[in-house]
Design an enzyme around this catalytic site. Structure first.
Site, PDB file in Angstrom:
ATOM      1  N   LYS A   1       0.826  -1.214   0.000  1.00  0.00           N
ATOM      2  CA  LYS A   1       0.000   0.000   0.000  1.00  0.00           C
ATOM      3  C   LYS A   1       0.861   1.266   0.000  1.00  0.00           C
ATOM      4  O   LYS A   1       0.633   2.178  -0.790  1.00  0.00           O
ATOM      5  CB  LYS A   1      -0.941  -0.001   1.206  1.00  0.00           C
ATOM      6  CG  LYS A   1      -1.930  -1.166   1.228  1.00  0.00           C
ATOM      7  CD  LYS A   1      -2.805  -1.170   2.458  1.00  0.00           C
ATOM      8  CE  LYS A   1      -2.087  -1.356   3.763  1.00  0.00           C
ATOM      9  NZ  LYS A   1      -1.449  -2.668   3.961  1.00  0.00           N
TER      10      LYS A   1
ATOM     11  N   HIS B   1      -5.698 -20.084   7.427  1.00  0.00           N
ATOM     12  CA  HIS B   1      -4.583 -19.936   8.355  1.00  0.00           C
ATOM     13  C   HIS B   1      -4.825 -18.865   9.417  1.00  0.00           C
ATOM     14  O   HIS B   1      -4.095 -18.816  10.405  1.00  0.00           O
ATOM     15  CB  HIS B   1      -3.278 -19.699   7.592  1.00  0.00           C
ATOM     16  CG  HIS B   1      -2.793 -20.956   6.951  1.00  0.00           C
ATOM     17  ND1 HIS B   1      -2.849 -21.170   5.594  1.00  0.00           N
ATOM     18  CD2 HIS B   1      -2.292 -22.099   7.500  1.00  0.00           C
ATOM     19  CE1 HIS B   1      -2.385 -22.376   5.323  1.00  0.00           C
ATOM     20  NE2 HIS B   1      -2.045 -22.966   6.468  1.00  0.00           N
TER      21      HIS B   1
ATOM     22  N   CYS C   1       0.708 -20.326   3.039  1.00  0.00           N
ATOM     23  CA  CYS C   1       0.357 -21.221   1.932  1.00  0.00           C
ATOM     24  C   CYS C   1       0.372 -20.556   0.559  1.00  0.00           C
ATOM     25  O   CYS C   1       0.140 -21.223  -0.440  1.00  0.00           O
ATOM     26  CB  CYS C   1      -1.027 -21.825   2.166  1.00  0.00           C
ATOM     27  SG  CYS C   1      -2.379 -20.635   2.006  1.00  0.00           S
TER      28      CYS C   1
ATOM     29  N   CYS D   1      -0.781 -15.221   1.506  1.00  0.00           N
ATOM     30  CA  CYS D   1      -0.711 -15.756   2.868  1.00  0.00           C
ATOM     31  C   CYS D   1       0.729 -16.177   3.166  1.00  0.00           C
ATOM     32  O   CYS D   1       1.389 -16.798   2.323  1.00  0.00           O
ATOM     33  CB  CYS D   1      -1.647 -16.960   2.988  1.00  0.00           C
ATOM     34  SG  CYS D   1      -1.543 -17.834   4.572  1.00  0.00           S
TER      35      CYS D   1
ATOM     36  N   GLU E   1      -2.430   4.753   5.902  1.00  0.00           N
ATOM     37  CA  GLU E   1      -2.996   4.305   7.186  1.00  0.00           C
ATOM     38  C   GLU E   1      -4.407   4.852   7.397  1.00  0.00           C
ATOM     39  O   GLU E   1      -4.788   5.260   8.494  1.00  0.00           O
ATOM     40  CB  GLU E   1      -2.075   4.692   8.352  1.00  0.00           C
ATOM     41  CG  GLU E   1      -0.654   4.181   8.230  1.00  0.00           C
ATOM     42  CD  GLU E   1      -0.520   2.662   8.295  1.00  0.00           C
ATOM     43  OE1 GLU E   1      -1.503   1.975   8.628  1.00  0.00           O
ATOM     44  OE2 GLU E   1       0.580   2.160   8.010  1.00  0.00           O
ATOM     45  N   SER E   2      -5.205   4.822   6.338  1.00  0.00           N
ATOM     46  CA  SER E   2      -6.553   5.411   6.381  1.00  0.00           C
ATOM     47  C   SER E   2      -7.497   4.673   7.322  1.00  0.00           C
ATOM     48  O   SER E   2      -8.525   5.225   7.715  1.00  0.00           O
ATOM     49  CB  SER E   2      -7.154   5.475   4.977  1.00  0.00           C
ATOM     50  OG  SER E   2      -7.333   4.176   4.446  1.00  0.00           O
ATOM     51  N   GLN E   3      -7.153   3.458   7.719  1.00  0.00           N
ATOM     52  CA  GLN E   3      -8.016   2.730   8.658  1.00  0.00           C
ATOM     53  C   GLN E   3      -8.126   3.467   9.988  1.00  0.00           C
ATOM     54  O   GLN E   3      -9.110   3.323  10.702  1.00  0.00           O
ATOM     55  CB  GLN E   3      -7.518   1.296   8.880  1.00  0.00           C
ATOM     56  CG  GLN E   3      -6.238   1.165   9.674  1.00  0.00           C
ATOM     57  CD  GLN E   3      -4.988   1.216   8.823  1.00  0.00           C
ATOM     58  OE1 GLN E   3      -5.045   1.509   7.630  1.00  0.00           O
ATOM     59  NE2 GLN E   3      -3.844   0.917   9.423  1.00  0.00           N
TER      60      GLN E   3
END
Length: 189
Positions: free
Chosen positions: A15, A183, A146, A143, A86-88
């Protein structure tokens, strides 16, 4: 016509690299941009946008009560684009300010961040970006266990998965891992 873009991905999906790339492309053409980031993210210093591959740049820190619309409107030089990292961590009002930047100032805004936290709940900023964004894109990564598409973030402490605790804990590779659904629930730790 300007739009509000929301680009989300798990940890390590690139990002911040994307933000730095977009900024470079605009500036290479002589078009100024504004880069902003949450004041909560102090991993690499206050007001710094930093990728895991070592690229970094100064940014305007955003507090939850900052009037982003007025800040952008009062700039001497109108930016061609506003880029948010970091818009969260943004507040509901921050996100509504971003929509006003697009609608009233006709400046495109690209917000990048996580969609869900380690408990698979939406962050406040993510929730309101999903509601207000004109375009929503997923930035994909794999992930750690996997190589399937990672859609969740696993928090670990001392090598053990953690599913309870405070939503916001600033960390990096050492505490958050991109994982697939399988996972997330059954990590190979």
């Amino acid at each position: 016509m300007a739009q509000l873009y929301y680009k989300y991905g798990t940890m390590n999906s690139g990002k911040t690299i994307e933000i730095l790339k977009v900024a470079h492309n605009y500036e290479e053409q002589g078009k100024p941009v504004v880069i902003m980031t949450s004041a909560l993210d102090t991993r690499d210093g206050f007001g710094i946008v930093s990728s895991r591959i070592g690229m970094r740049r100064e940014a305007i820190p955003i507090s939850n009560d900052m009037d982003i619309f007025t800040f952008i409107a009062q700039l001497e030089e109108k930016p061609y684009c506003v880029l948010i990292d970091e818009s969260q961590f943004l507040s509901k009002q921050n996100v509504y300010d971003l929509a006003r930047v697009v609608d009233e100032l006709n400046v495109p805004v690209m917000a990048f961040g996580l969609k869900n936290d380690f408990q698979n709940n939406l962050f406040e900023g993510s929730k309101h970006l999903l509601l207000l964004a004109d375009k929503i894109d997923e930035i994909k990564t794999i992930c750690q266990y996997c190589s399937k598409k990672a859609t969740m973030v696993l928090r670990t402490e001392n090598g053990k998965p953690v599913y309870e605790g405070d939503q916001i804990q600033i960390g990096g590779n050492e505490t958050y891992i991109p994982v697939c659904r399988k996972h997330y629930f059954n990590p190979d730790i």
